[in-house]
Design an enzyme around this catalytic site. Structure first.
Site, PDB file in Angstrom:
ATOM      1  CE  LYS A   1      56.720   6.978  51.220  1.00  0.00           C
ATOM      2  NZ  LYS A   1      55.536   6.518  50.544  1.00  0.00           N
TER       3      LYS A   1
ATOM      4  NE  ARG B   1      59.938   3.347  42.743  1.00  0.00           N
ATOM      5  CZ  ARG B   1      60.753   2.937  43.711  1.00  0.00           C
ATOM      6  NH1 ARG B   1      60.273   2.480  44.853  1.00  0.00           N
ATOM      7  NH2 ARG B   1      62.062   2.976  43.549  1.00  0.00           N
TER       8      ARG B   1
HETATM    9  P1  ATP Z   1      54.704   3.228  51.413  1.00  0.00           P
HETATM   10  O1  ATP Z   1      53.604   2.314  51.759  1.00  0.00           O
HETATM   11  O2  ATP Z   1      55.195   4.057  52.545  1.00  0.00           O
HETATM   12  O3  ATP Z   1      54.484   4.015  50.154  1.00  0.00           O
HETATM   13  P2  ATP Z   1      56.168   1.181  50.141  1.00  0.00           P
HETATM   14  O4  ATP Z   1      56.321  -0.056  50.934  1.00  0.00           O
HETATM   15  O5  ATP Z   1      55.228   1.206  49.020  1.00  0.00           O
HETATM   16  O6  ATP Z   1      55.934   2.353  51.157  1.00  0.00           O
HETATM   17  P3  ATP Z   1      58.763   2.079  50.372  1.00  0.00           P
HETATM   18  O7  ATP Z   1      59.961   1.771  49.603  1.00  0.00           O
HETATM   19  O8  ATP Z   1      58.706   1.634  51.756  1.00  0.00           O
HETATM   20  O9  ATP Z   1      57.531   1.555  49.557  1.00  0.00           O
HETATM   21  O10 ATP Z   1      58.526   3.651  50.366  1.00  0.00           O
HETATM   22  C1  ATP Z   1      58.901   4.363  49.254  1.00  0.00           C
HETATM   23  C2  ATP Z   1      57.777   4.397  48.254  1.00  0.00           C
HETATM   24  O11 ATP Z   1      57.328   5.715  48.137  1.00  0.00           O
HETATM   25  C3  ATP Z   1      58.286   4.002  46.897  1.00  0.00           C
HETATM   26  O12 ATP Z   1      58.081   2.630  46.653  1.00  0.00           O
HETATM   27  C4  ATP Z   1      57.522   4.891  45.933  1.00  0.00           C
HETATM   28  O13 ATP Z   1      56.407   4.209  45.413  1.00  0.00           O
HETATM   29  C5  ATP Z   1      57.044   6.027  46.797  1.00  0.00           C
HETATM   30  N1  ATP Z   1      57.710   7.299  46.513  1.00  0.00           N
HETATM   31  C6  ATP Z   1      57.076   8.483  46.341  1.00  0.00           C
HETATM   32  N2  ATP Z   1      57.941   9.473  46.138  1.00  0.00           N
HETATM   33  C7  ATP Z   1      59.187   8.937  46.193  1.00  0.00           C
HETATM   34  C8  ATP Z   1      60.508   9.457  46.055  1.00  0.00           C
HETATM   35  N3  ATP Z   1      60.718  10.745  45.851  1.00  0.00           N
HETATM   36  N4  ATP Z   1      61.542   8.586  46.143  1.00  0.00           N
HETATM   37  C9  ATP Z   1      61.342   7.283  46.362  1.00  0.00           C
HETATM   38  N5  ATP Z   1      60.113   6.738  46.499  1.00  0.00           N
HETATM   39  C10 ATP Z   1      59.044   7.536  46.420  1.00  0.00           C
END
Ligand code: ATP
Length: 530
Positions: free
Chosen positions: A223, A228
């Site tokens: 992660k 994104r």
């Molecule tokens: P967080 O605050 O934990 O990053 P979020 O709410 O932005 O979460 P989530 O979908 O809950 O988003 O967590 C996944 C996020 O992690 C994705 O939106 C992406 O931006 C990031 N990410 C990093 N590496 C990966 C991966 N290998 N696969 C999917 N998402 C990833």
């Protein structure tokens, strides 16, 4: 043609009922009465979002500007308003306000706002302000609007939801469904250069939990803690979109340059994360955000950083939509097209030990944790579910700031104690789950005070109520039941870990998710459930 007055009367009426079913029926009837070219804008106004996310438009007027304009109008309004504004007229002026950019834009914005307000009655102005400040109750809940669109168009809710995945705008979905019916809605698909909302992950607390959920085998990916990115390419042209669907191509030339050779020959959409790097090491996202002065600076700052791209999904390739293919197959295709260099680090595991070792490697290399992906899962744009499970070292949730208190002592002059709220999806309201003054630096307090004052709705004693707009990531030690908050839950030792400029308030943690986490923490801490 529908007048803005009809919209306000309608809203007044809908707000009288608390029954979700009645709201859906009333909304559906209202949508059916609209002219074709009014559907999208009416739905956007009702949803309180006003402009589609992909449009990159925002009004850019705060409470202070509105107050200023209202004051001058109260003085100079000698005659009652004359003509009746249509919803289209109102929307056109809102667009003009949003589009005023550059030098003199403040004056222009005020001018358009003034002419808009001057053309409306008292009651209409009240509703307009509630729309602008995202306070229209029925609107906040996307679910109700989607159901109403299904009802108004005789499409199934599944068809509507699927179209929404690709169009990412409630207004566009409503227009497509109501004007083109079932055949039309089923033709909606992913289009190049029209970003779709990214698929999201649920939370898991351990590798074994993910393994159990995914049926004994799962793919763990690092992660990465960055931004994104969704990259579209067609006929040699490349565009990069953010999580909130803004076009950020010009801000990430490194990424474009790095990937263009690999994807240029294809019509393609890939999904991944761009991280800042220093030497070989990742720069934590917090460190990037700490340098951000204004929301729009987040992406400009990227230009100054060496970036590295990690791709983890492919949604479209040379005329073929891939979202319905299993993850396992999408990964194979992605690997074939972009090669190892750009892929997220990944390991398919079926044992807890193996998985935990990989998780530890990710942490040791400076990443946030891992995301576990179910091998046979499809890609669901905009959905958060258990097919993707993020496993991090610390528990965090995303909250929106709904009010703030003036500080005292060393923090005098700053709004420094923040009321943190999660989204109650059933009512569409934001509900407070805690308060904190922890986590920000002095400079950030100062900056936050400025931003919150721009969002001020009202002030009583030392508490300033603000438009729910600023999203923050919050770490906590525990979730407790709370008799004090209407939400029923409170965060213990809440601390802001970062400001989430990349998220809108409707993407934050929901109250149901928080209750889930509340229950789960007892599974981990056996025996203390109350
Ligand atoms: P967080 O605050 O934990 O990053 P979020 O709410 O932005 O979460 P989530 O979908 O809950 O988003 O967590 C996944 C996020 O992690 C994705 O939106 C992406 O931006 C990031 N990410 C990093 N590496 C990966 C991966 N290998 N696969 C999917 N998402 C990833």
């Amino acid at each position: 043609m529908t007048s803005f007055k009809e919209l306000t009367d309608f809203l007044k009426n809908v707000e009288k009922t608390s029954s979700k079913k009645t709201k859906v029926i009333l909304l559906a009837e209202f949508l059916k009465r609209l002219d074709k070219n009014e559907i999208a804008i009416a739905v956007r106004l009702l949803s309180g979002k006003i402009f589609p996310e992909y449009s990159n438009l925002s009004l850019g007027v705060g409470w202070a500007t509105i107050q200023k304009v209202l004051k001058t109008i109260n003085v100079c309004r000698l005659f009652p308003y004359q003509m009746e504004m249509s919803i289209k007229d109102v929307y056109t002026l809102l667009e003009k306000i949003a589009k005023a950019k550059g030098e003199g834009s403040r004056t222009k914005k005020e001018m358009y706002l003034r002419s808009l307000i001057l053309s409306l009655s008292r009651e209409e102005i009240d509703f307009l302000l509630r729309i602008i400040f995202g306070e229209v109750r029925i609107g906040a809940s996307e679910g109700i609007l989607l159901e109403a669109v299904a009802e108004a168009s005789n499409c199934t809710i599944e068809e509507i939801r699927r179209a929404y995945m690709f169009l990412s705008d409630l207004g566009d979905v409503a227009e497509a469904a109501i004007t083109r019916g079932r055949i039309g809605i089923n033709q909606v698909s992913l289009k190049l250069f029209r970003p779709v909302k990214p698929m999201l992950a649920d939370m898991a607390y351990s590798v074994s939990e993910a393994l159990k959920e995914h049926g004994g085998i799962t793919a763990l990916e690092y992660k990465y803690d960055g931004i994104r990115v969704q990259i579209h390419s067609k006929s040699g042209k490349i565009k990069v979109f953010s999580r909130r669907l803004s076009n950020i191509t010009d801000n990430v030339p490194d990424i474009v340059r790095a990937i263009e050779d690999k994807i240029k020959g294809h019509d393609i959409v890939v999904d991944g994360e761009a991280i800042g790097t220093k030497g070989d090491k990742p720069v934590p996202f917090q460190d990037i955000v700490r340098r951000v002065q204004r929301k729009n600076d987040l992406f400009s700052i990227l230009r100054e950083l060496p970036l590295r791209l990690y791709l983890f999904d492919i949604l479209f390739l040379d005329g073929k939509l891939l979202v319905d293919e299993p993850y396992r197959k999408r990964w194979e295709i992605l690997e074939r097209i972009v090669g190892e260099d750009f892929l997220a680090k990944r390991l398919v595991v079926s044992s807890r030990n193996e998985g935990e070792k990989f998780f530890q490697e990710a942490i040791n290399e400076g990443h946030e944790g891992v995301v576990a992906k179910k091998l046979d899962s499809v890609y669901e744009p905009g959905c958060r579910g258990k097919k993707w499970l993020k496993i991090k070292e610390f528990d965090t949730i995303d909250c929106v700031i709904v009010a703030a208190e003036w500080g005292h002592g060393r923090r005098t002059g700053w709004l420094s104690d923040y009321y943190l709220a999660v989204l109650n999806e059933e009512t569409g309201e934001f509900e407070v789950v805690g308060k904190t003054f922890k986590g920000l630096t002095d400079r950030e307090f100062e900056e936050m005070t400025k931003r919150l004052l721009e969002l001020r709705i009202s002030e009583r004693e030392y508490v300033v109520k603000v438009k729910p707009q600023i999203v923050v990531e919050v770490a906590y030690s525990e979730i407790q039941k709370s008799p004090k908050y209407r939400s029923g839950l409170a965060l213990r030792f809440a601390r802001i870990t970062r400001i989430r400029w990349d998220k809108n308030p409707y993407e934050i943690t929901t109250l149901n998710e928080l209750w889930d986490r509340y229950r789960k923490q007892f599974e981990r801490k056996a025996g203390i459930n109350t």
